[in-house]
Motif scaffolding. Structure first.
Motif, PDB file in Angstrom:
ATOM      1  N   ARG A  46       0.841  -1.208   0.000  1.00 31.02           N
ATOM      2  CA  ARG A  46       0.000   0.000   0.000  1.00 31.02           C
ATOM      3  C   ARG A  46       0.871   1.250   0.000  1.00 31.02           C
ATOM      4  NH1 ARG A  46      -3.728   0.054   4.751  1.00 31.02           N
ATOM      5  NH2 ARG A  46      -2.088  -1.133   5.757  1.00 31.02           N
ATOM      6  N   VAL A  47       2.047   1.168   0.563  1.00 28.15           N
ATOM      7  CA  VAL A  47       2.917   2.337   0.718  1.00 28.15           C
ATOM      8  C   VAL A  47       3.530   2.773  -0.608  1.00 28.15           C
ATOM      9  CG1 VAL A  47       4.974   3.220   1.892  1.00 28.15           C
ATOM     10  CG2 VAL A  47       3.441   1.673   3.090  1.00 28.15           C
ATOM     11  N   ASN A  48       3.991   1.835  -1.424  1.00 30.24           N
ATOM     12  CA  ASN A  48       4.721   2.184  -2.642  1.00 30.24           C
ATOM     13  C   ASN A  48       4.109   1.620  -3.923  1.00 30.24           C
ATOM     14  OD1 ASN A  48       7.144   3.759  -1.782  1.00 30.24           O
ATOM     15  ND2 ASN A  48       7.401   1.984  -0.458  1.00 30.24           N
ATOM     16  N   ALA A  49       2.830   1.311  -3.903  1.00 26.87           N
ATOM     17  CA  ALA A  49       2.177   0.703  -5.067  1.00 26.87           C
ATOM     18  C   ALA A  49       2.297   1.563  -6.328  1.00 26.87           C
ATOM     19  CB  ALA A  49       0.711   0.415  -4.769  1.00 26.87           C
ATOM     20  N   SER A  50       2.380   2.885  -6.174  1.00 26.41           N
ATOM     21  CA  SER A  50       2.473   3.768  -7.342  1.00 26.41           C
ATOM     22  C   SER A  50       3.892   4.304  -7.568  1.00 26.41           C
ATOM     23  CB  SER A  50       1.502   4.944  -7.194  1.00 26.41           C
ATOM     24  OG  SER A  50       1.858   5.714  -6.056  1.00 26.41           O
ATOM     25  N   THR A  51       4.851   3.803  -6.827  1.00 24.04           N
ATOM     26  CA  THR A  51       6.242   4.233  -6.965  1.00 24.04           C
ATOM     27  C   THR A  51       6.797   3.812  -8.321  1.00 24.04           C
ATOM     28  OG1 THR A  51       6.624   4.115  -4.600  1.00 24.04           O
ATOM     29  CG2 THR A  51       8.565   3.933  -5.982  1.00 24.04           C
ATOM     30  N   VAL A  52       7.557   4.689  -8.956  1.00 23.38           N
ATOM     31  CA  VAL A  52       8.204   4.374 -10.230  1.00 23.38           C
ATOM     32  C   VAL A  52       9.316   3.359  -9.970  1.00 23.38           C
ATOM     33  CG1 VAL A  52       9.593   5.303 -12.120  1.00 23.38           C
ATOM     34  CG2 VAL A  52       7.695   6.652 -11.185  1.00 23.38           C
ATOM     35  N   ILE A  53       9.324   2.286 -10.760  1.00 24.33           N
ATOM     36  CA  ILE A  53      10.354   1.257 -10.626  1.00 24.33           C
ATOM     37  C   ILE A  53      11.183   1.217 -11.902  1.00 24.33           C
ATOM     38  CG2 ILE A  53      10.857  -1.181 -10.234  1.00 24.33           C
ATOM     39  CD1 ILE A  53       8.107  -1.422  -8.894  1.00 24.33           C
ATOM     40  N   VAL A  54      12.498   1.373 -11.734  1.00 26.34           N
ATOM     41  CA  VAL A  54      13.442   1.341 -12.846  1.00 26.34           C
ATOM     42  C   VAL A  54      14.367   0.149 -12.639  1.00 26.34           C
ATOM     43  CG1 VAL A  54      15.249   2.599 -14.086  1.00 26.34           C
ATOM     44  CG2 VAL A  54      13.382   3.866 -12.987  1.00 26.34           C
ATOM     45  N   MET A  55      14.508  -0.676 -13.661  1.00 19.99           N
ATOM     46  CA  MET A  55      15.411  -1.825 -13.597  1.00 19.99           C
ATOM     47  C   MET A  55      16.693  -1.460 -14.332  1.00 19.99           C
ATOM     48  SD  MET A  55      15.449  -4.935 -12.314  1.00 19.99           S
ATOM     49  CE  MET A  55      13.756  -5.471 -12.119  1.00 19.99           C
ATOM     50  N   ILE A  56      17.792  -1.424 -13.609  1.00 21.10           N
ATOM     51  CA  ILE A  56      19.102  -1.172 -14.203  1.00 21.10           C
ATOM     52  C   ILE A  56      19.845  -2.495 -14.173  1.00 21.10           C
ATOM     53  CG2 ILE A  56      21.275   0.089 -14.003  1.00 21.10           C
ATOM     54  CD1 ILE A  56      19.719   2.274 -12.554  1.00 21.10           C
ATOM     55  N   THR A  57      20.163  -3.019 -15.349  1.00 19.05           N
ATOM     56  CA  THR A  57      20.735  -4.359 -15.382  1.00 19.05           C
ATOM     57  C   THR A  57      21.535  -4.610 -16.644  1.00 19.05           C
ATOM     58  OG1 THR A  57      20.193  -6.687 -15.113  1.00 19.05           O
ATOM     59  CG2 THR A  57      18.671  -5.381 -16.427  1.00 19.05           C
ATOM     60  N   GLY A  58      22.382  -5.587 -16.579  1.00 12.44           N
ATOM     61  CA  GLY A  58      23.115  -6.053 -17.739  1.00 12.44           C
ATOM     62  C   GLY A  58      22.434  -7.259 -18.374  1.00 12.44           C
ATOM     63  N   GLU A  59      21.275  -7.622 -17.868  1.00 13.63           N
ATOM     64  CA  GLU A  59      20.526  -8.785 -18.355  1.00 13.63           C
ATOM     65  C   GLU A  59      20.095  -8.563 -19.800  1.00 13.63           C
ATOM     66  OE1 GLU A  59      19.429 -12.195 -18.747  1.00 13.63           O
ATOM     67  OE2 GLU A  59      19.738 -11.829 -16.615  1.00 13.63           O
ATOM     68  N   GLU A  60      20.422  -9.509 -20.671  1.00 16.00           N
ATOM     69  CA  GLU A  60      20.048  -9.394 -22.082  1.00 16.00           C
ATOM     70  C   GLU A  60      18.904 -10.326 -22.465  1.00 16.00           C
ATOM     71  OE1 GLU A  60      23.509  -9.934 -24.460  1.00 16.00           O
ATOM     72  OE2 GLU A  60      24.405  -8.053 -23.805  1.00 16.00           O
ATOM     73  N   ASP A  61      18.542 -11.248 -21.591  1.00 20.90           N
ATOM     74  CA  ASP A  61      17.489 -12.219 -21.867  1.00 20.90           C
ATOM     75  C   ASP A  61      16.133 -11.506 -21.870  1.00 20.90           C
ATOM     76  OD1 ASP A  61      15.563 -14.224 -21.857  1.00 20.90           O
ATOM     77  OD2 ASP A  61      16.700 -15.507 -20.491  1.00 20.90           O
ATOM     78  N   ARG A  62      15.504 -11.458 -23.023  1.00 19.23           N
ATOM     79  CA  ARG A  62      14.225 -10.747 -23.162  1.00 19.23           C
ATOM     80  C   ARG A  62      13.121 -11.361 -22.310  1.00 19.23           C
ATOM     81  NH1 ARG A  62      13.980  -6.876 -27.127  1.00 19.23           N
ATOM     82  NH2 ARG A  62      15.670  -6.888 -28.643  1.00 19.23           N
ATOM     83  N   THR A  63      13.149 -12.664 -22.083  1.00 15.76           N
ATOM     84  CA  THR A  63      12.108 -13.286 -21.264  1.00 15.76           C
ATOM     85  C   THR A  63      12.232 -12.840 -19.807  1.00 15.76           C
ATOM     86  OG1 THR A  63      13.407 -15.301 -20.910  1.00 15.76           O
ATOM     87  CG2 THR A  63      11.877 -15.311 -22.763  1.00 15.76           C
ATOM     88  N   VAL A  64      13.458 -12.642 -19.345  1.00 13.85           N
ATOM     89  CA  VAL A  64      13.656 -12.154 -17.984  1.00 13.85           C
ATOM     90  C   VAL A  64      13.129 -10.727 -17.870  1.00 13.85           C
ATOM     91  CG1 VAL A  64      15.382 -11.524 -16.247  1.00 13.85           C
ATOM     92  CG2 VAL A  64      15.601 -13.675 -17.509  1.00 13.85           C
ATOM     93  N   MET A  65      13.440  -9.886 -18.840  1.00 12.17           N
ATOM     94  CA  MET A  65      12.964  -8.507 -18.798  1.00 12.17           C
ATOM     95  C   MET A  65      11.446  -8.438 -18.963  1.00 12.17           C
ATOM     96  SD  MET A  65      15.439  -6.864 -17.799  1.00 12.17           S
ATOM     97  CE  MET A  65      14.600  -5.290 -17.800  1.00 12.17           C
ATOM     98  N   LYS A  66      10.874  -9.359 -19.738  1.00  8.21           N
ATOM     99  CA  LYS A  66       9.414  -9.415 -19.860  1.00  8.21           C
ATOM    100  C   LYS A  66       8.799  -9.694 -18.490  1.00  8.21           C
ATOM    101  CE  LYS A  66       5.779 -11.808 -22.466  1.00  8.21           C
ATOM    102  NZ  LYS A  66       4.979 -12.527 -21.507  1.00  8.21           N
ATOM    103  N   ARG A  67       9.393 -10.630 -17.736  1.00 13.44           N
ATOM    104  CA  ARG A  67       8.909 -10.927 -16.387  1.00 13.44           C
ATOM    105  C   ARG A  67       9.034  -9.703 -15.478  1.00 13.44           C
ATOM    106  NH1 ARG A  67      12.646 -15.169 -15.204  1.00 13.44           N
ATOM    107  NH2 ARG A  67      12.354 -14.567 -13.052  1.00 13.44           N
ATOM    108  N   ALA A  68      10.101  -8.937 -15.668  1.00 14.49           N
ATOM    109  CA  ALA A  68      10.294  -7.725 -14.859  1.00 14.49           C
ATOM    110  C   ALA A  68       9.169  -6.723 -15.120  1.00 14.49           C
ATOM    111  CB  ALA A  68      11.653  -7.095 -15.147  1.00 14.49           C
ATOM    112  N   PHE A  69       8.831  -6.521 -16.392  1.00  8.79           N
ATOM    113  CA  PHE A  69       7.755  -5.579 -16.716  1.00  8.79           C
ATOM    114  C   PHE A  69       6.409  -6.103 -16.233  1.00  8.79           C
ATOM    115  CE2 PHE A  69      10.955  -3.831 -19.608  1.00  8.79           C
ATOM    116  CZ  PHE A  69      10.841  -2.484 -19.271  1.00  8.79           C
TER     117      PHE A  69
END
Length: 86
Positions: A46-69
């Protein structure tokens, strides 16, 4: 403006349950809870449900980034470094 920098993802998860943040920067490969799980926890809070989340990573696997989004990440930045030859 104040910034908090934490290297312990368990401590970060604890603070995100009780303190409001305007933005959170995560890495997919953080120790447990990893960045994707932490994003899910942020969206479920409830506290941070609308907080902007930025993923900074060297991960190149698109399926992993899809899961992140799917977990609630809104932006990503690739920190993948390339070798430069002179």
């Amino acid at each position: 403006m104040e910034a908090a920098s934490l290297t312990d993802s368990t401590e970060a998860a604890s603070r995100l349950r009780t303190e409001k943040f305007h933005a959170v920067f995560l890495d997919v490969r953080m120790p447990p809870p990893n960045g994707i799980e932490l994003a899910r926890q942020i969206r479920a809070s409830r506290v941070n449900a609308s907080t902007v989340i930025v993923m900074i990573t060297g991960e190149e696997d698109r399926t992993v980034m899809k899961r992140a989004f799917e977990a609630g990440v809104e932006f990503s930045y690739s920190s993948q470094l390339s070798a430069i030859s002179y």
